[in-house]
Enzyme design. Structure first.
Site, PDB file in Angstrom:
ATOM      1  N   LYS A 228       3.155  11.638 -10.701  1.00  0.00           N
ATOM      2  CA  LYS A 228       2.279  10.844 -11.569  1.00  0.00           C
ATOM      3  C   LYS A 228       2.985   9.544 -11.903  1.00  0.00           C
ATOM      4  O   LYS A 228       4.099   9.556 -12.442  1.00  0.00           O
ATOM      5  CB  LYS A 228       1.963  11.599 -12.860  1.00  0.00           C
TER       6      LYS A 228
ATOM      7  N   ASN B   1      -0.229  20.325 -19.724  1.00  0.00           N
ATOM      8  CA  ASN B   1      -0.627  19.558 -20.909  1.00  0.00           C
ATOM      9  C   ASN B   1      -0.618  20.416 -22.172  1.00  0.00           C
ATOM     10  O   ASN B   1      -1.136  19.998 -23.211  1.00  0.00           O
ATOM     11  CB  ASN B   1      -2.027  18.962 -20.706  1.00  0.00           C
TER      12      ASN B   1
ATOM     13  N   ARG C  88      -2.704  22.513 -12.786  1.00  0.00           N
ATOM     14  CA  ARG C  88      -1.737  21.525 -13.311  1.00  0.00           C
ATOM     15  C   ARG C  88      -2.021  21.157 -14.771  1.00  0.00           C
ATOM     16  O   ARG C  88      -1.115  20.751 -15.497  1.00  0.00           O
ATOM     17  CB  ARG C  88      -1.710  20.279 -12.415  1.00  0.00           C
TER      18      ARG C  88
ATOM     19  N   GLU D 129       9.576  19.727 -24.091  1.00  0.00           N
ATOM     20  CA  GLU D 129       8.964  20.044 -22.789  1.00  0.00           C
ATOM     21  C   GLU D 129       9.601  21.303 -22.195  1.00  0.00           C
ATOM     22  O   GLU D 129       8.934  22.101 -21.542  1.00  0.00           O
ATOM     23  CB  GLU D 129       9.098  18.858 -21.815  1.00  0.00           C
TER      24      GLU D 129
ATOM     25  N   HIS E 265      -1.143  14.118 -28.314  1.00  0.00           N
ATOM     26  CA  HIS E 265      -1.582  12.740 -28.034  1.00  0.00           C
ATOM     27  C   HIS E 265      -2.319  12.147 -29.224  1.00  0.00           C
ATOM     28  O   HIS E 265      -2.175  10.948 -29.511  1.00  0.00           O
ATOM     29  CB  HIS E 265      -2.470  12.704 -26.790  1.00  0.00           C
TER      30      HIS E 265
ATOM     31  N   LYS F  71       7.855  23.321 -13.144  1.00  0.00           N
ATOM     32  CA  LYS F  71       7.051  22.136 -12.831  1.00  0.00           C
ATOM     33  C   LYS F  71       6.753  22.063 -11.334  1.00  0.00           C
ATOM     34  O   LYS F  71       5.616  21.788 -10.919  1.00  0.00           O
ATOM     35  CB  LYS F  71       7.786  20.873 -13.299  1.00  0.00           C
TER      36      LYS F  71
ATOM     37  N   HIS G   5      -0.131  18.949 -25.593  1.00  0.00           N
ATOM     38  CA  HIS G   5      -0.351  17.510 -25.461  1.00  0.00           C
ATOM     39  C   HIS G   5      -1.694  17.075 -26.048  1.00  0.00           C
ATOM     40  O   HIS G   5      -1.877  15.896 -26.330  1.00  0.00           O
ATOM     41  CB  HIS G   5      -0.276  17.090 -23.994  1.00  0.00           C
TER      42      HIS G   5
ATOM     43  N   ARG H 129       0.822  -1.236   0.000  1.00  0.00           N
ATOM     44  CA  ARG H 129       0.000   0.000   0.000  1.00  0.00           C
ATOM     45  C   ARG H 129       0.842   1.268   0.000  1.00  0.00           C
ATOM     46  O   ARG H 129       0.400   2.322   0.433  1.00  0.00           O
ATOM     47  CB  ARG H 129      -0.969   0.028   1.173  1.00  0.00           C
TER      48      ARG H 129
ATOM     49  N   HIS I 249       7.182  11.134 -28.065  1.00  0.00           N
ATOM     50  CA  HIS I 249       6.294  12.015 -27.295  1.00  0.00           C
ATOM     51  C   HIS I 249       6.668  13.484 -27.471  1.00  0.00           C
ATOM     52  O   HIS I 249       5.806  14.331 -27.719  1.00  0.00           O
ATOM     53  CB  HIS I 249       6.330  11.600 -25.825  1.00  0.00           C
TER      54      HIS I 249
ATOM     55  N   GLU J  39      -4.079  17.788  -9.976  1.00  0.00           N
ATOM     56  CA  GLU J  39      -4.635  18.286 -11.236  1.00  0.00           C
ATOM     57  C   GLU J  39      -6.120  18.630 -11.125  1.00  0.00           C
ATOM     58  O   GLU J  39      -6.955  18.214 -11.946  1.00  0.00           O
ATOM     59  CB  GLU J  39      -4.396  17.286 -12.378  1.00  0.00           C
TER      60      GLU J  39
HETATM   61  N1  GLY Z   1       3.296  15.679 -17.347  1.00  0.00           N
HETATM   62  C1  GLY Z   1       2.191  16.417 -16.865  1.00  0.00           C
HETATM   63  C2  GLY Z   1       2.046  16.392 -15.388  1.00  0.00           C
HETATM   64  O1  GLY Z   1       2.908  15.917 -14.692  1.00  0.00           O
HETATM   65  O2  GLY Z   1       1.054  16.854 -14.880  1.00  0.00           O
END
Ligand code: GLY
Length: 366
Positions: A144, A248, A244, A186, A255, A230, A251, A122, A268, A240
């Site tokens: 993430k 994107n 946040r 990025e 995507h 970031k 993106h 956990r 990417h 998010e």
């Molecule tokens: N790569 C986008 C984020 O970490 O929110």
């Protein structure tokens, strides 16, 4: 030359450390974090061949009991069966709640190691040692983690923040140039969404298409400013709920390009580059952004050796359909991140299919 960037979060804050030659001293960096004795290093065979020994030696010298798990490289192995392999080693090595999983590699390794750390017992401790530019400035920061489902990227995952992100810029000297450029997409993104000073610094650089042309001082500045951007965004909106989403930028269309080319023709970063050019043109069409700034962005993307056109053979109608299945769709409306000036963006759901039909065909590579 060292930068230490805090990521401030309600539950658990941590630092992003950018320090040359830090990889070989990873054990010393981990010591003050009061982690348990056991560290499981997750990597891929190519990265591990290059850096595994020095990481293991450093961790052992610092008193850690170390094991390793190597996973095949590439996005197509970012699956639950790779996670199972990490669990198997965790079981054999009897990892405990206080134990640590350390990701040594690019974004794929980091996402999988993080997901295993989030779910084993956990949740156990997690450290990121990213080895690609993309992982350094984006994937390793912000917690993430996850894997792909056969039907879509990153559909299975968890938020699980690392205890430390340790970045050694020297590692970039061995990164393939195409991967360096992917990370540069990025970096340009941070310039457009949040940091006009970074954007100016990138514009002033002679070349950005290969790491050997980027002076070490500029590289340190690029890493520091990108990680700072970031960290700021993640500190304000960890899960998010709002802000946040600006990460994107580029993106949404990116995507769609990635998925319609089967994740093979463009990587990417290249897809994000194309997506940023498209977002710029959409913003100009909506009179949110001026043409001069959009042109500056396109020129910078080109200077970094990144594509600015949608790959040949892609159909704009298919792209519009693909956009509807994106994770960023909210209540049936596609959300776009659009620039309003260099260093500032807005989130909007005002981009309709008619506008996309006007912009996308002009971006097709013929
Ligand atoms: N790569 C986008 C984020 O970490 O929110």
């Amino acid at each position: 030359m060292k930068s230490v960037i805090p990521v401030q979060l309600p539950q658990q804050s941590y630092e992003v450390v950018i320090a040359p030659d830090s990889l070989a001293q990873v054990g010393q960096w981990l010591q003050p974090l009061k982690l348990g004795k056991k560290v499981l290093v997750v990597s891929n065979p190519m990265i591990f061949r290059r850096y595994g020994e020095s990481v293991l030696t450093s961790l052992t010298a610092a008193g850690f009991q170390v094991s390793s798990c190597l996973l095949p490289p590439g996005e197509r192995y970012k699956t639950l069966s790779s996670i199972q392999k990490i669990y198997d080693v965790a079981l054999t090595e009897r990892l405990e709640r206080s134990s640590t999983i350390l990701a040594l590699g690019g974004g794929v390794v980091g996402d999988m190691a993080g997901f295993a750390a989030a779910t084993w017992l956990r949740g156990i401790r997690f450290v990121q040692v990213p080895t690609s530019l993309l992982a350094m400035v984006d994937a390793s920061i912000g917690g993430k983690t996850g894997v792909n489902h056969p039907q879509g990227k990153n559909l299975i995952g968890a938020f699980h923040q690392p205890r430390l992100v340790l970045i050694d810029p020297q590692v970039l000297t061995t990164l393939p140039a195409r991967e360096f450029r992917a990370g540069m997409a990025e970096v340009i993104k941070y310039g457009v969404i949040r940091d006009a000073v970074l954007f100016d610094a990138l514009e002033a650089a002679k070349r950005l298409d290969q790491q050997r042309y980027v002076p070490i001082e500029l590289l340190q500045e690029i890493l520091t400013r990108s990680c700072q951007a970031k960290a700021d965004v993640v500190s304000q909106d960890e899960k998010e709920a709002g802000l946040r989403a600006i990460l994107n930028y580029g993106h949404t269309i990116g995507h769609a390009v990635e998925s319609l080319t089967g994740y093979r023709r463009v990587n990417h970063g290249e897809a994000v580059a194309i997506g940023m050019v498209a977002a710029g043109q959409i913003a100009v069409a909506l009179q949110m952004w001026d043409q001069t700034s959009a042109d500056r962005q396109t020129q910078l993307i080109q200077k970094a050796g990144l594509p600015i056109q949608i790959p040949s053979g892609l159909d704009s109608e298919a792209m519009i359909v693909a956009l509807q299945s994106d994770k960023k769709v909210l209540d049936g409306r596609v959300r776009f991140i659009l620039p309003t000036q260099i260093g500032q963006v807005e989130i909007t759901d005002q981009v309709d299919a008619a506008l996309l039909r006007a912009v996308l065909p002009s971006m097709m590579d013929t």
